[in-house]
Enzyme design. Structure first.
Site, PDB file in Angstrom:
ATOM      1  N   ILE A 281     -12.363 101.100  43.487  1.00 46.13           N
ATOM      2  CA  ILE A 281     -11.602 100.836  44.713  1.00 46.13           C
ATOM      3  C   ILE A 281     -10.147 100.488  44.362  1.00 46.13           C
ATOM      4  O   ILE A 281      -9.206 101.026  44.942  1.00 46.13           O
ATOM      5  CB  ILE A 281     -12.252  99.679  45.519  1.00 46.13           C
ATOM      6  CG1 ILE A 281     -13.692 100.039  45.897  1.00 46.13           C
ATOM      7  CG2 ILE A 281     -11.416  99.351  46.753  1.00 46.13           C
ATOM      8  CD1 ILE A 281     -14.498  98.891  46.505  1.00 46.13           C
TER       9      ILE A 281
ATOM     10  N   GLY B  69     -19.548  96.251  41.951  1.00 47.82           N
ATOM     11  CA  GLY B  69     -19.414  94.813  41.725  1.00 47.82           C
ATOM     12  C   GLY B  69     -17.924  94.540  41.641  1.00 47.82           C
ATOM     13  O   GLY B  69     -17.185  95.374  41.119  1.00 47.82           O
TER      14      GLY B  69
ATOM     15  N   HIS C 253     -10.775  93.451  39.701  1.00 42.48           N
ATOM     16  CA  HIS C 253     -11.664  94.567  39.346  1.00 42.48           C
ATOM     17  C   HIS C 253     -12.533  94.841  40.574  1.00 42.48           C
ATOM     18  O   HIS C 253     -13.401  94.037  40.916  1.00 42.48           O
ATOM     19  CB  HIS C 253     -12.527  94.200  38.123  1.00 42.48           C
ATOM     20  CG  HIS C 253     -13.529  95.265  37.796  1.00 42.48           C
ATOM     21  ND1 HIS C 253     -13.420  96.075  36.706  1.00 42.48           N
ATOM     22  CD2 HIS C 253     -14.653  95.655  38.435  1.00 42.48           C
ATOM     23  CE1 HIS C 253     -14.417  96.936  36.688  1.00 42.48           C
ATOM     24  NE2 HIS C 253     -15.195  96.690  37.736  1.00 42.48           N
TER      25      HIS C 253
ATOM     26  N   GLY D 219     -15.082  97.371  42.184  1.00 45.36           N
ATOM     27  CA  GLY D 219     -15.981  98.528  42.114  1.00 45.36           C
ATOM     28  C   GLY D 219     -17.175  98.233  43.000  1.00 45.36           C
ATOM     29  O   GLY D 219     -17.034  97.608  44.051  1.00 45.36           O
TER      30      GLY D 219
ATOM     31  N   HIS E  81     -17.660  91.004  33.957  1.00 40.47           N
ATOM     32  CA  HIS E  81     -16.623  92.045  33.890  1.00 40.47           C
ATOM     33  C   HIS E  81     -15.575  91.713  32.831  1.00 40.47           C
ATOM     34  O   HIS E  81     -14.417  92.144  32.930  1.00 40.47           O
ATOM     35  CB  HIS E  81     -15.870  92.193  35.238  1.00 40.47           C
ATOM     36  CG  HIS E  81     -16.675  92.819  36.336  1.00 40.47           C
ATOM     37  ND1 HIS E  81     -16.520  92.463  37.654  1.00 40.47           N
ATOM     38  CD2 HIS E  81     -17.610  93.789  36.306  1.00 40.47           C
ATOM     39  CE1 HIS E  81     -17.335  93.171  38.406  1.00 40.47           C
ATOM     40  NE2 HIS E  81     -18.008  93.990  37.604  1.00 40.47           N
TER      41      HIS E  81
ATOM     42  N   ARG F 198     -23.534  92.786  47.319  1.00 41.50           N
ATOM     43  CA  ARG F 198     -23.655  91.338  47.078  1.00 41.50           C
ATOM     44  C   ARG F 198     -22.734  90.570  48.021  1.00 41.50           C
ATOM     45  O   ARG F 198     -21.601  90.983  48.264  1.00 41.50           O
ATOM     46  CB  ARG F 198     -23.265  90.989  45.639  1.00 41.50           C
ATOM     47  CG  ARG F 198     -24.246  91.507  44.624  1.00 41.50           C
ATOM     48  CD  ARG F 198     -23.849  91.062  43.217  1.00 41.50           C
ATOM     49  NE  ARG F 198     -24.199  92.105  42.285  1.00 41.50           N
ATOM     50  CZ  ARG F 198     -23.429  92.512  41.283  1.00 41.50           C
ATOM     51  NH1 ARG F 198     -22.263  91.943  41.060  1.00 41.50           N
ATOM     52  NH2 ARG F 198     -23.824  93.478  40.491  1.00 41.50           N
TER      53      ARG F 198
ATOM     54  N   LYS G 222     -26.261 104.400  30.519  1.00 42.14           N
ATOM     55  CA  LYS G 222     -24.932 105.022  30.561  1.00 42.14           C
ATOM     56  C   LYS G 222     -24.481 105.128  29.124  1.00 42.14           C
ATOM     57  O   LYS G 222     -24.626 104.171  28.362  1.00 42.14           O
ATOM     58  CB  LYS G 222     -23.950 104.124  31.317  1.00 42.14           C
ATOM     59  CG  LYS G 222     -23.928 104.322  32.799  1.00 42.14           C
ATOM     60  CD  LYS G 222     -22.702 103.598  33.373  1.00 42.14           C
ATOM     61  CE  LYS G 222     -22.809 103.452  34.859  1.00 42.14           C
ATOM     62  NZ  LYS G 222     -21.949 102.420  35.409  1.00 42.14           N
TER      63      LYS G 222
HETATM   64  P1  ADP Z   1     -19.079 100.580  39.444  1.00 41.47           P
HETATM   65  O1  ADP Z   1     -18.816  99.153  39.748  1.00 41.47           O
HETATM   66  O2  ADP Z   1     -20.471 101.016  39.761  1.00 41.47           O
HETATM   67  O3  ADP Z   1     -18.567 101.048  38.081  1.00 41.47           O
HETATM   68  P2  ADP Z   1     -16.777 101.995  40.494  1.00 41.47           P
HETATM   69  O4  ADP Z   1     -15.798 101.184  39.732  1.00 41.47           O
HETATM   70  O5  ADP Z   1     -16.879 103.450  40.187  1.00 41.47           O
HETATM   71  O6  ADP Z   1     -18.218 101.382  40.513  1.00 41.47           O
HETATM   72  O7  ADP Z   1     -16.377 101.847  42.040  1.00 41.47           O
HETATM   73  C1  ADP Z   1     -17.149 102.384  43.050  1.00 41.47           C
HETATM   74  C2  ADP Z   1     -16.451 102.097  44.373  1.00 41.47           C
HETATM   75  O8  ADP Z   1     -15.155 102.730  44.364  1.00 41.47           O
HETATM   76  C3  ADP Z   1     -17.200 102.646  45.583  1.00 41.47           C
HETATM   77  O9  ADP Z   1     -17.197 101.692  46.617  1.00 41.47           O
HETATM   78  C4  ADP Z   1     -16.336 103.839  45.983  1.00 41.47           C
HETATM   79  O10 ADP Z   1     -16.414 104.094  47.349  1.00 41.47           O
HETATM   80  C5  ADP Z   1     -14.958 103.326  45.622  1.00 41.47           C
HETATM   81  N1  ADP Z   1     -13.971 104.403  45.605  1.00 41.47           N
HETATM   82  C6  ADP Z   1     -13.869 105.447  44.742  1.00 41.47           C
HETATM   83  N2  ADP Z   1     -12.841 106.255  45.106  1.00 41.47           N
HETATM   84  C7  ADP Z   1     -12.305 105.712  46.240  1.00 41.47           C
HETATM   85  C8  ADP Z   1     -11.229 106.069  47.117  1.00 41.47           C
HETATM   86  N3  ADP Z   1     -10.500 107.156  46.913  1.00 41.47           N
HETATM   87  N4  ADP Z   1     -10.972 105.258  48.170  1.00 41.47           N
HETATM   88  C9  ADP Z   1     -11.706 104.153  48.396  1.00 41.47           C
HETATM   89  N5  ADP Z   1     -12.725 103.765  47.612  1.00 41.47           N
HETATM   90  C10 ADP Z   1     -13.025 104.533  46.550  1.00 41.47           C
END
Ligand code: ADP
Length: 401
Positions: free
Chosen positions: A323, A202, A198, A200, A171, A231, A16
Site C-alpha cells: 500500500i 500486515g 510499512h 501491506g 517487520h 487484524r 515463500k
Molecule cells: P504482504 O503484507 O502480504 O507482503 P503487500 O506488501 O504485498 O502484502 O501488500 C498488499 C496490499 O497492498 C494489499 O492490500 C493490496 O491491495 C495493496 N496494494 C497493492 N497495490 C496497490 C495499489 N496500486 N493501490 C492500493 N493498494 C495496493
C-alpha cells in the site's frame, strides 16, 4: 554465478522463496502453496524470468524444497537464510545451531502460528542441505534496541519477568532496510530521526534514531497497532470480557475475529481486506469501504504522530509495503491528518511516482517524505552473508588459537 543465498519464509502450508544474488535483476523467486494437499504447487519466476507453475500433489515442505532446488540445479546457494517471526530475546541474526533452534522453539508461545511453521522449514533444509550454513533472521531482532519505557506494558511486573510479556515489534527486516536505504538517499547515512510506515496486509510503524529502532506499533504479537488487512490493531482490551460476558464468545473465537475478520475486512462489512478493492468500491460510493479507508489513514497518522515522541528530532518519513509503495491516494490521505510537524506533501511528485520506484514526495519545506520499496529478502540475504562471514572468521581464530 556470484554468491547467492536462498531466502526461505515458511508458513504452515506454504514456502515463500527467493534466490538472492548480488544483482537484484537476477533474483529468482516464488511460492510453494497448499502443501500437504492435492493441489500443492509451486508458482514463481524461473532463471530466465519466465513464469513457472508446477503441480506437486501432496508434497510436504521437504518435498517442495527438494523439487525447487532440483529446478535451480545450476544455481546452488552458498547459504540459506530463514525468516523467523519471533526470536524472543535474540537481538540479531544467528547461525542455526541446536541451541538457537531450541530458542526459536522456546519463543513458540509468543508466535504460535509462525514459529512452528518456521521450524518445519528449518528441519527440512537441515536434512536436505546439511553442508550449507543456515541462518535465522528474526522479525523481532531490529526492535531489541527499544528502551524499557517503550517495550514494557503497564501490567504487573511478574508477567514480564516470569512470562516474557512485553512489546517485541515485528517487520524488523523491512523497517531496518527501508530506514537504512532511505537515510542514505536523504544524505544522512544512519543519522537522524525517521518514521517508517510499512503498509501491506500486515502493517506497522516504527521510529528509528541513528539507525536503531526506538519504538514500533506492533507489540507482544503482530495484532497491536495500526489497522491491517484482517487484524484490528489497537482495541480496548476490555472487548474480550465484553464479548465473553454478553455474547458468550470463548478466547479462540475472539482471537479469530480480531486476527482474521477485523481490520479493513471488518470495517468494510467483509467486502475485502485488499486495499485496491476498497479504493475501487469507495470510488463507486460504497460507504463502508470509504469508512474503512478513512479509519486506516487516520489511525496510521495517529500512530506516526505518537511515535514521533520516541525521536529527539524528526527528519522524515518513509512509506513502504504494497500500500505504502503503490497508493498515492492513501499517502495523501494519511499526510492530510499530519500537518503538525511541518510535513508538506508535493502532490505532483506523489502522484507521479511509478510503481516500484524510490522517490522523494515532499515539497522541501519540512521533514522529508519518501517512498522506499522494501526488500526483505535482500536484507535477509545480506544479514545471512554477514553471519556466515563472521562465523568463518571466528572459526579461523579458533583454529589459530
Ligand atoms: P504482504 O503484507 O502480504 O507482503 P503487500 O506488501 O504485498 O502484502 O501488500 C498488499 C496490499 O497492498 C494489499 O492490500 C493490496 O491491495 C495493496 N496494494 C497493492 N497495490 C496497490 C495499489 N496500486 N493501490 C492500493 N493498494 C495496493
Amino acid at each position: 554465478m556470484s554468491t547467492s543465498v536462498l531466502v526461505i519464509n515458511c508458513g504452515s502450508s506454504s514456502i515463500k522463496y527467493a534466490l538472492v544474488s548480488e544483482r537484484r535483476e537476477d533474483r529468482i523467486y516464488g511460492l510453494a502453496e497448499n502443501l500437504g494437499g492435492a493441489d500443492a504447487r509451486i508458482k514463481g519466476i524461473t532463471v530466465g524470468g519466465e513464469p513457472l507453475e508446477l503441480s506437486i500433489p501432496y508434497a510436504d515442505h521437504e518435498k517442495a524444497l527438494e523439487t525447487l532446488l532440483a529446478r535451480l540445479a545450476n544455481y546452488k546457494p552458498q547459504a540459506i537464510g530463514h525468516r523467523v517471526v519471533h526470536g524472543g530475546s535474540l537481538t540479531k541474526a544467528e547461525l542455526l545451531t541446536p541451541e538457537i533452534i531450541d530458542r526459536i522453539r522456546a519463543a513458540t508461545p509468543l508466535a504460535p502460528l509462525h514459529n512452528p511453521a518456521h521450524l518445519i522449514g528449518i528441519d527440512a533444509t537441515m536434512r536436505l542441505f546439511p553442508e550449507l550454513p543456515q541462518v535465522a533472521v528474526f522479525d523481532t531482532a531490529f526492535h531489541q534496541t527499544m528502551p524499557a519505557h517503550a517495550y514494557r506494558y503497564a501490567v504487573p511486573k511478574f508477567l514480564f519477568t516470569e512470562h516474557n510479556v512485553r512489546r517485541y515489534g515485528f517487520h524488523g527486516t523491512s523497517h531496518a532496510y527501508v530506514s537504512e536505504r532511505g537515510s542514505q538517499l536523504a544524505g544522512q547515512v544512519k543519522r537522524g530521526g525517521w518514521l517508517t510506515a510499512h503498509l501491506g496486509n500486515g502493517s506497522s510503524t516504527c521510529a528509528i534514531w541513528n539507525g536503531e529502532s526506538q519504538d514500533t506499533s506492533m507489540g507482544m504479537t503482530p495484532l497491536e497497532g495500526v489497522v491491517m488487512g484482517t487484524r484490528s490493531g489497537d482495541i480496548d482490551p476490555s472487548l474480550h470480557s465484553f464479548l465473553a460476558s454478553n455474547l458468550g464468545w470463548d478466547i479462540a473465537k475472539i482471537d479469530t475475529m480480531l486476527n482474521k475478520e477485523s481490520g479493513l475486512l471488518g470495517l468494510s462489512d467483509q467486502l475485502s481486506n485488499d486495499m485496491r478493492t476498497l479504493i475501487e468500491a469507495a470510488d463507486t460510493g460504497h460507504e463502508d469501504a470509504q469508512l474503512a479507508i478513512e479509519v486506516f489513514c487516520y489511525r496510521l497518522a495517529k500512530s506516526l504522530a505518537a511515535l514521533s515522541c520516541a525521536l529527539p528530532r524528526l527528519d522524515g518519513l518513509f512509506f513502504t509495503g504494497g500500500i505504502g509503495e503503490n497508493s498515492a491516494y492513501i499517502r495523501e490521505k494519511t499526510m492530510a491528518y499530519l500537518p503538525h510537524f511541518g510535513f508538506a506533501l508535493d502532490k505532483t511528485r506523489n502522484n507521479g511516482l511509478k510503481r516500484g520506484t524510490e522517490g522523494r514526495i515532499d515539497n522541501g519545506t519540512g521533514p522529508q517524505i519518501w517512498v522506499i520499496p522494501t526488500d526483505e529478502e535482500g536484507r535477509i540475504a545480506k544479514e545471512t552473508e554477514q553471519v556466515v562471514e563472521q562465523a568463518k572468521t571466528a572459526d579461523v581464530h579458533v583454529q589459530m588459537a
